[in-house]
Design a protein around this motif. Structure first.
Motif: not given
Length: 321
Positions: A245, A251-253, A249, A60-61, A67, A64-65, A45, A43
């Motif tokens: 991704d 935060i992106e993979k 964004g 990772f999900d 933060r 993201k939720t 950031v 990732v």
């Protein structure tokens, strides 16, 4: 990788494209008899230096939720917390053939109960609640050196220089050879006229010559290797940015690392990630930084070439044909 190329790749069967061979053949070391796969997102950031790797997609999900701010929900599995952070170090001078330069640092995140002994050495407490603390500390220092036509990356884990491991490659080539648990492996990337950063992590055939072999072993293998052999015994992992991704964004993979493991099911959080997985995850992070550096260099070169072309075609600012 271009958008249309990425969309075409996504249509392929993931099981075929990122397959980990689950073999239990006698000629394959037992510690490589996998029955599950771990999928680890890498990732980017922008607010942090370097890249993070997470122990699972689900972790990772959660990150993201949350933060990174939902400290009260930290549990012993460490869901939502990255495993490693890699940072590139600023070189102090130009590299020469005799130099060994600290090039990367990999930081590890570790979760412990309040009454447990903290990690050895210097550390930083980055989160804490009524039950747990999350620590961050330098896990591996990676030194780069060059000799003749070969470049070596030395991984020193927890300051244990006597048991350092290596990734080696020949100049002008992208494949990386490494030796882990007395077995030779290769990060192999297939040549393609299209952009390609899909590295397969494979166990080398014992008769295949590795850059990690001693001169005497290489000589012996050359004598024995009289016929063409398959250089690889099994594919045990993959690094690729094919599924990164597409839409930017905060935060992106940026890439994925997939690796085989033994067990009933993969631990999705920070706790109990096998040591072998950690070793190869660190190597995947280094590959990722190298690929991103190359990508930035190529963009700069294309931009410079466009400027030179425009200057030749149209002259300096305010000029005419």
């Amino acid at each position: 990788m271009g958008l249309f190329r990425k969309l075409a790749v996504k249509l392929m069967d993931d099981d075929r494209r990122l397959r980990v061979e689950k073999k239990n053949d006698k000629h394959i070391p037992e510690f490589l008899h996998f029955n599950i796969e771990r999928h680890m997102p890498i990732v980017d950031v922008p607010t942090r230096r370097g890249y993070l790797i997470f122990p699972s997609i689900q972790s990772f999900d959660r990150f993201k939720t949350n933060r990174g701010s939902d400290i009260n929900n930290i549990d012993e599995n460490g869901m939502g917390i990255p495993l490693f952070l890699i940072e590139r170090q600023l070189l102090t001078h130009g590299m020469t053939m005799l130099d060994t330069e600290l090039t990367y640092k990999i930081y590890k995140y570790e979760i412990k109960k309040l009454d447990e002994v903290p990690p050895y050495g210097d550390f930083e407490i980055i989160a804490q609640n009524a039950n747990f603390k999350v620590y961050k500390y330098v896990y591996s220092k990676i030194y780069k050196s060059s000799k003749l036509s070969q470049t070596a990356l030395q991984f020193v884990v927890n300051e244990d220089k006597e048991n350092a491991s290596y990734m080696l490659h020949k100049r002008e080539f992208r494949d990386m050879d490494t030796c882990v648990m007395n077995q030779n492996f290769r990060w192999h990337v297939r040549y393609s006229p299209l952009e390609n950063d899909h590295y397969k992590l494979a166990l080398l055939n014992p008769r295949e010559i590795s850059l990690t072999d001693s001169p005497s072993v290489k000589l012996q293998k050359k004598k024995e290797n009289l016929t063409k052999i398959d250089p690889y015994d099994a594919v045990i992992g993959h690094y690729t940015s094919e599924d990164k991704d597409i839409l930017p964004g905060v935060i992106e993979k940026d890439a994925d690392f997939v690796v085989g493991e033994q067990g009933s099911e993969a631990n999705l959080g920070l706790s109990n990630v096998p040591e072998l997985t950690q070793t190869f995850a660190c190597q995947a992070l280094v590959l990722h930084v190298i690929e991103r550096q190359k990508e930035r260099k190529n963009r700069r070169n294309r931009h410079r070439n466009r400027l030179m072309f425009d200057t030749q075609m149209y002259g300096t600012a305010g000029g005419t044909f």
